[in-house]
Design a protein around this motif. Sequence first.
Motif, short mmCIF file in Angstrom:
data_model
loop_
_atom_site.label_atom_id
_atom_site.label_comp_id
_atom_site.label_asym_id
_atom_site.label_seq_id
_atom_site.Cartn_x
_atom_site.Cartn_y
_atom_site.Cartn_z
N LYS A 124 0.71 -1.25 0.01
CA LYS A 124 0.07 0.07 0.04
C LYS A 124 0.78 1.40 -0.13
O LYS A 124 1.84 1.29 0.79
N PRO A 125 0.53 2.27 -0.94
CA PRO A 125 1.35 3.76 -0.84
C PRO A 125 1.08 4.14 0.57
O PRO A 125 0.02 3.97 1.25
N LEU A 126 1.84 5.07 0.88
CA LEU A 126 1.78 5.77 2.36
C LEU A 126 0.50 6.55 2.36
O LEU A 126 0.11 6.65 3.48
N ASP A 127 0.18 7.19 1.43
CA ASP A 127 -1.02 7.95 1.68
C ASP A 127 -2.25 7.20 1.86
O ASP A 127 -3.20 7.79 2.54
N LYS A 128 -2.66 5.97 1.53
CA LYS A 128 -3.39 5.15 2.01
C LYS A 128 -3.42 4.50 3.36
O LYS A 128 -4.27 4.36 3.99
N VAL A 129 -1.86 4.32 3.71
CA VAL A 129 -1.92 3.91 4.96
C VAL A 129 -2.01 4.77 6.08
O VAL A 129 -2.71 4.59 7.38
N ALA A 130 -1.58 6.27 5.70
CA ALA A 130 -1.78 7.18 6.74
C ALA A 130 -3.25 7.41 7.13
O ALA A 130 -3.42 7.94 8.33
N VAL A 131 -4.25 6.93 6.39
CA VAL A 131 -5.71 7.30 6.83
C VAL A 131 -6.33 5.78 7.35
O VAL A 131 -7.74 5.92 7.53
N THR A 165 -7.74 3.38 9.77
CA THR A 165 -8.52 3.65 11.17
C THR A 165 -8.73 2.28 12.02
O THR A 165 -8.55 1.09 11.38
N ARG A 166 -8.91 2.48 13.17
CA ARG A 166 -9.26 1.37 13.96
C ARG A 166 -10.46 0.43 13.26
O ARG A 166 -10.47 -0.76 13.36
N ASP A 167 -11.54 1.10 12.62
CA ASP A 167 -12.27 0.30 12.01
C ASP A 167 -12.00 -0.37 10.71
O ASP A 167 -12.48 -1.45 10.64
N ASP A 168 -10.88 -0.06 10.47
CA ASP A 168 -10.37 -0.72 9.09
C ASP A 168 -10.01 -2.04 9.47
O ASP A 168 -9.92 -3.23 8.91
N VAL A 169 -8.94 -2.07 10.78
CA VAL A 169 -8.60 -3.19 11.42
C VAL A 169 -9.60 -4.15 11.96
O VAL A 169 -9.54 -5.56 11.82
N GLU A 170 -10.50 -3.70 12.54
CA GLU A 170 -11.65 -4.33 12.95
C GLU A 170 -12.45 -5.14 11.95
O GLU A 170 -12.86 -6.02 11.94
N ASP A 171 -12.53 -4.34 10.92
CA ASP A 171 -13.44 -4.93 9.75
C ASP A 171 -12.74 -5.96 8.99
O ASP A 171 -13.27 -6.88 8.64
N ALA A 172 -11.59 -5.73 8.94
CA ALA A 172 -10.49 -6.86 8.36
C ALA A 172 -10.47 -8.17 9.19
O ALA A 172 -10.23 -9.34 8.59
N LEU A 173 -10.71 -7.89 10.53
CA LEU A 173 -10.94 -9.20 11.40
C LEU A 173 -12.32 -9.65 11.57
O LEU A 173 -12.52 -10.58 12.10
N GLY A 174 -13.28 -9.24 10.91
CA GLY A 174 -14.61 -9.54 11.09
C GLY A 174 -15.31 -9.20 12.52
O GLY A 174 -16.02 -9.58 13.12
N GLY A 175 -14.74 -8.10 13.17
CA GLY A 175 -15.14 -7.40 14.21
C GLY A 175 -14.19 -7.77 15.61
O GLY A 175 -13.59 -8.83 15.42
N LEU A 176 -14.42 -7.21 16.51
CA LEU A 176 -13.80 -7.52 17.86
C LEU A 176 -14.75 -7.22 18.94
O LEU A 176 -15.85 -6.43 18.59
#
Length: 127
Positions: free
Chosen positions: A78-85, A87-98
């Motif tokens: 991923k390019p840095l401009d995409k990484v910089a934005v 969020t916690r929601d992106d991580v949670e969504d990738a895991l199917g929630g926490l």
Amino acid sequence: MTDAYSECVRDHFEHPRHVGVLENPNGVGTVENPVSGAALVLQVIIRENVIQQAVFQAQGCTATIACGSVLTELLVGKPLDKVAVLTRDDVEDALGGLPPTRKHAADLAIDAVRAALADFACRVSAS
């Protein structure tokens, strides 16, 4: 481990991806949650403003390890401009929630990204 975790969380906990130490990282983020005692170290290699490699080391609960693992998958290529934005929601969504009591693990992962990007920026400006 509780049934409140998704299959994806369990998979990333039982089979974490990209665990380790890089030979010459040019961005390192080290973060800790003093309340839970969880800690996460993220190392990245960035070339031409794209994350080429990412590895992590974590100490903490199931969610902390799963978040570190999925984070590396979200970063590589991923390019840095995409990484910089991210969020916690992106991580949670990738895991199917926490579970609500484990959302702090996604915050820790995002804090590690921010710290690694800041470290990279410092190294670039110093050279």
